[in-house]
Write an enzyme that holds these catalytic residues in place. Structure first.
Site, PDB file in Angstrom:
ATOM      1  N   ASP A   5       7.001   3.460 -12.755  1.00  0.00           N
ATOM      2  CA  ASP A   5       6.869   4.688 -11.968  1.00  0.00           C
ATOM      3  C   ASP A   5       7.851   5.768 -12.408  1.00  0.00           C
ATOM      4  O   ASP A   5       8.778   5.527 -13.172  1.00  0.00           O
ATOM      5  CB  ASP A   5       7.034   4.386 -10.464  1.00  0.00           C
ATOM      6  N   ASN A  63      10.014  -2.190   2.788  1.00  0.00           N
ATOM      7  CA  ASN A  63       8.726  -2.157   3.494  1.00  0.00           C
ATOM      8  C   ASN A  63       7.656  -2.960   2.744  1.00  0.00           C
ATOM      9  O   ASN A  63       6.476  -2.869   3.054  1.00  0.00           O
ATOM     10  CB  ASN A  63       8.250  -0.716   3.704  1.00  0.00           C
ATOM     11  N   GLU A  96       2.950   1.990  -1.575  1.00  0.00           N
ATOM     12  CA  GLU A  96       3.446   1.887  -0.213  1.00  0.00           C
ATOM     13  C   GLU A  96       2.442   1.133   0.660  1.00  0.00           C
ATOM     14  O   GLU A  96       1.271   0.996   0.282  1.00  0.00           O
ATOM     15  CB  GLU A  96       3.658   3.301   0.357  1.00  0.00           C
TER      16      GLU A  96
HETATM   17  C1  F6R Z   1      11.376   1.049  -9.031  1.00  0.00           C
HETATM   18  C2  F6R Z   1      10.317   0.547  -8.154  1.00  0.00           C
HETATM   19  C3  F6R Z   1      10.586   0.208  -6.729  1.00  0.00           C
HETATM   20  C4  F6R Z   1      11.849  -0.614  -6.534  1.00  0.00           C
HETATM   21  C5  F6R Z   1      12.064  -0.963  -5.058  1.00  0.00           C
HETATM   22  C6  F6R Z   1      13.353  -1.700  -4.830  1.00  0.00           C
HETATM   23  O1  F6R Z   1      10.868   1.275 -10.342  1.00  0.00           O
HETATM   24  O2  F6R Z   1       9.222   0.440  -8.574  1.00  0.00           O
HETATM   25  O3  F6R Z   1       9.487  -0.512  -6.222  1.00  0.00           O
HETATM   26  O4  F6R Z   1      11.760  -1.790  -7.289  1.00  0.00           O
HETATM   27  O5  F6R Z   1      12.066   0.208  -4.321  1.00  0.00           O
HETATM   28  O6  F6R Z   1      14.417  -0.841  -5.143  1.00  0.00           O
HETATM   29  P1  F6R Z   1      15.913  -1.342  -5.173  1.00  0.00           P
HETATM   30  O7  F6R Z   1      16.017  -2.327  -6.282  1.00  0.00           O
HETATM   31  O8  F6R Z   1      16.729  -0.104  -5.439  1.00  0.00           O
HETATM   32  O9  F6R Z   1      16.196  -1.952  -3.842  1.00  0.00           O
END
Ligand code: F6R
Length: 244
Positions: free
Chosen positions: A67, A136, A143
């Site tokens: 992403d 979440n 999402e």
């Molecule tokens: C990042 C991504 C997100 C993160 C998720 C967890 O490329 O795709 O899905 O993996 O938000 O983020 P952290 O590791 O910062 O808790």
């Protein structure tokens, strides 16, 4: 699903880095699907150490990131382009022309999403996709409520995700409200998936991913349908596995 419960963040990072390093050794031109965020930072650091000690080379490795924020350029320090350069690409012998992320500055979002899907196909698909987990239950920026059928698409970030990511920005108004993300269908196309989960704040989401029903309300739960998923978590993240 193969699940490894490790003592702490360091142990999770070590096991993850060993798994990735072994895959690079087995297939030097591997296509790695990469995640950003806090969770994989320790793993990337150990991969850089393994490169420095001569254990692995990224010379032929190809990477595609999950992403990128819409509206942030490569040089913006909050962009995922910048993160990848800082944390991994500039520290190893990877050929930058073999590294790919969605273009946050693309003029036409729909064309950008289609081009990214074409790119995934032209690379022959992802060999190993690394994922983190949102509090979440999101994976990538898929999402809760995102249709499983989605491929790369433009996402309106959930309010909770904007708040969770605000820690990287000066203030919450600077957090982009949209991002490009591979969809669930793009992610499930990977031959192997590695999910890293650490910290108590992820415990409930992880319990739902592993033991809950497969539902679009918990995007990570779709991993139950993939044939080759490895989850590496710490004790804090595993603390609610008995509850769902
Ligand atoms: C990042 C991504 C997100 C993160 C998720 C967890 O490329 O795709 O899905 O993996 O938000 O983020 P952290 O590791 O910062 O808790």
């Amino acid at each position: 699903m193969k699940i490894y419960k490790e003592r702490d963040y360091e142990a999770v990072s070590k096991r993850a880095a060993s798994l990735v390093a072994n895959q690079i050794k087995a297939k030097p031109d591997i296509v790695l699907g990469l995640a950003t965020g806090t969770t994989p930072i320790g793993m990337y650091k150990i991969l850089v150490e393994k490169y420095n000690s001569g254990e692995i080379s990224f010379k032929k490795v190809r990477t595609v990131n999950l992403d990128e924020y819409r509206g942030l350029s490569d040089t913006d320090k909050n962009s995922y382009h910048y993160y990848m350069n800082e944390i991994l690409f500039s520290k190893v012998d990877i050929d930058l022309s073999n590294t790919f992320l969605p273009n946050g500055m693309a003029k036409d979002p729909e064309k950008e999403c289609q081009a990214y899907e074409r790119l995934l196909r032209s690379l022959g698909g992802i060999d190993l996709q690394i994922l983190g987990l949102g509090e979440n239950g999101h994976i990538g920026f898929n999402e809760p409520g995102t249709a499983f059928i989605e491929k790369t698409h433009l996402v309106d970030l959930a309010e909770s995700t904007i708040h969770a990511n605000a820690r990287f920005f000066e203030n919450i108004d600077e957090v982009p409200k949209q991002a490009y993300s591979m969809g669930i269908t793009s992610i499930l196309g990977a031959k192997q998936i590695l999910l890293l989960v650490t910290g108590e704040s992820k415990a409930e989401a992880l319990a739902k991913v592993i033991n809950g029903p497969v539902t679009e309300e918990v995007p990570g739960s779709v991993l139950q349908r993939h044939w080759d998923v490895t989850i590496i978590c710490d004790q804090a993240a595993a603390s609610k596995l008995g509850e769902v």
